[in-house]
Scaffold this active site. Structure first.
Site, PDB file in Angstrom:
ATOM      1  N   LEU A 106       0.819  -1.203  -0.001  1.00  0.00           N
ATOM      2  CA  LEU A 106       0.234   0.184  -0.198  1.00  0.00           C
ATOM      3  C   LEU A 106       0.883   1.260  -0.088  1.00  0.00           C
ATOM      4  O   LEU A 106       0.442   2.234  -0.792  1.00  0.00           O
ATOM      5  CB  LEU A 106      -0.988   0.033   1.225  1.00  0.00           C
ATOM      6  N   ASN A 107       2.045   1.174   0.785  1.00  0.00           N
ATOM      7  CA  ASN A 107       2.952   2.332   0.807  1.00  0.00           C
ATOM      8  C   ASN A 107       3.370   2.594  -0.536  1.00  0.00           C
ATOM      9  O   ASN A 107       3.493   3.858  -0.973  1.00  0.00           O
ATOM     10  CB  ASN A 107       4.155   2.058   1.857  1.00  0.00           C
ATOM     11  N   ASN A 136      10.522  -8.107   0.305  1.00  0.00           N
ATOM     12  CA  ASN A 136      10.242  -7.797   1.676  1.00  0.00           C
ATOM     13  C   ASN A 136       9.958  -8.889   2.446  1.00  0.00           C
ATOM     14  O   ASN A 136       8.829  -9.673   2.215  1.00  0.00           O
ATOM     15  CB  ASN A 136       9.155  -6.843   1.681  1.00  0.00           C
ATOM     16  N   ALA A 193      11.279   2.669   3.675  1.00  0.00           N
ATOM     17  CA  ALA A 193      12.382   2.853   2.753  1.00  0.00           C
ATOM     18  C   ALA A 193      12.372   2.030   1.703  1.00  0.00           C
ATOM     19  O   ALA A 193      12.383   2.462   0.374  1.00  0.00           O
ATOM     20  CB  ALA A 193      13.600   2.676   3.572  1.00  0.00           C
ATOM     21  N   ASP A 243       9.643   0.355   0.415  1.00  0.00           N
ATOM     22  CA  ASP A 243       8.448   0.644  -0.213  1.00  0.00           C
ATOM     23  C   ASP A 243       8.636   1.935  -1.343  1.00  0.00           C
ATOM     24  O   ASP A 243       8.064   1.792  -2.390  1.00  0.00           O
ATOM     25  CB  ASP A 243       7.294   0.764   0.674  1.00  0.00           C
TER      26      ASP A 243
END
Length: 314
Positions: A31-32, A164, A253, A255
């Site tokens: 989402l970020n 991630n 960071a 994202d």
């Protein structure tokens, strides 16, 4: 206009404030990235499941205000979004505490509307997701998602995978390694980091980590402010410019790096230039608390408005 679908989970975010209090916001890795893509002029839709509660309503309104599309958000009666809390130390490094085992997003691959959502992915230029996204679903759900990605790629979409990694989401590391290899094999672009991969492949060199990832476009972010971009087998080291302001929170960071990288590639920027844009945005984001920085703090001129391509855009 090029279009990106970002798949994953957004949660209620509690972050440290003054006096031992916490402020409430919203966040989640993909989402970020969707928010930063929208701020950089990319048409980004978010693909997830939420509840029918007021917090989910607030999320939807917030995404719309940022320009993130919500047409592929499933709303589930009686469900709630997950929640996480961030604690940061004096160097800006963060610890996450999650409450998300029954969150709505975990049901996304098992809904009556799942086939329609997955078939919609073929209408996008890029489909972006992370290892956290893959950890939300069981083996059958991941199988449905990978099959949909294959169909989308056959129709011209590109799949971008971010490594991630959160150990909490992968209690069996052998399963994690197998899923990562499936994602590596399917992806057109891999955005990796030593921070993510060394827990899975401990004690090996950067070169050995890169060797585990097939494909022609791979970015490996390093522990220092630098990365390696591998294009068609050739590695190119990239040094990030030093961050001049104090680092207060490293949340998002990676994202934001992904957003700037993809946004630059979508205007046919050279992958090396795209990586520099990623480092630049990440270097601004870590100087602010929380995942999403104020819009006024977005660095100007981040994405080139010209084609300077070593390799065709994704």
């Amino acid at each position: 206009m090029t279009r990106v679908a970002c798949i994953g989970e957004c949660m209620v975010e509690l972050k440290q404030a003054d006096g031992g209090l916490f402020s409430r916001g919203y966040g989640g890795d993909t989402l970020n990235t969707a928010v930063y893509l929208a701020r950089l002029g990319v048409s980004a839709d978010y693909v997830t499941a939420l509840g029918d509660d007021p917090l989910s309503d607030e999320m939807m309104a917030g995404w719309a205000a940022e320009g993130v599309g919500t047409r592929l958000v499933a709303r589930l009666p009686g469900k709630l979004p997950g929640l996480y809390m961030i604690q940061t130390d004096d160097q800006g490094e963060r610890r996450f505490f999650h409450w998300r085992d029954s969150a709505a997003a975990r049901s996304l691959m098992d809904l009556p509307q799942t086939p329609e959502i997955l078939n919609s992915l073929a209408s996008y230029d890029v489909v972006y997701l992370s290892a956290i996204t893959l950890s939300l679903y069981g083996a059958e759900g991941r199988g449905r998602l990978f099959a949909a990605l294959k169909r989308a790629r056959e129709k011209g979409a590109r799949f971008a995978f971010d490594t991630n990694f959160r150990a909490r989401g992968w209690p069996d590391l052998d399963v994690a390694r197998a899923v990562f290899q499936d994602a590596f094999a399917a992806a057109d672009i891999v955005l990796a980091s030593t921070e993510d991969l060394l827990p899975l492949y401990p004690g090996i060199t950067n070169e050995a980590l890169l060797a585990r990832i097939p494909g022609t476009e791979v970015v490996l972010k390093l522990s220092e402010p630098a990365s390696i971009v591998r294009l068609e087998g050739v590695p190119y080291p990239i040094k990030a410019k030093p961050v001049e302001a104090p680092v207060v929170d490293t949340t998002a960071a990676g994202d934001s790096f992904a957003a700037a990288y993809l946004a630059a590639r979508l205007v046919a920027a050279d992958p090396i230039e795209a990586a520099r844009a990623g480092h630049r945005l990440a270097g601004v984001v870590v100087c602010h608390p929380g995942a999403i920085i104020p819009r006024a703090e977005m660095p100007p001129g981040l994405i080139p408005n010209h084609a300077n391509s070593r390799k065709a855009s994704p």
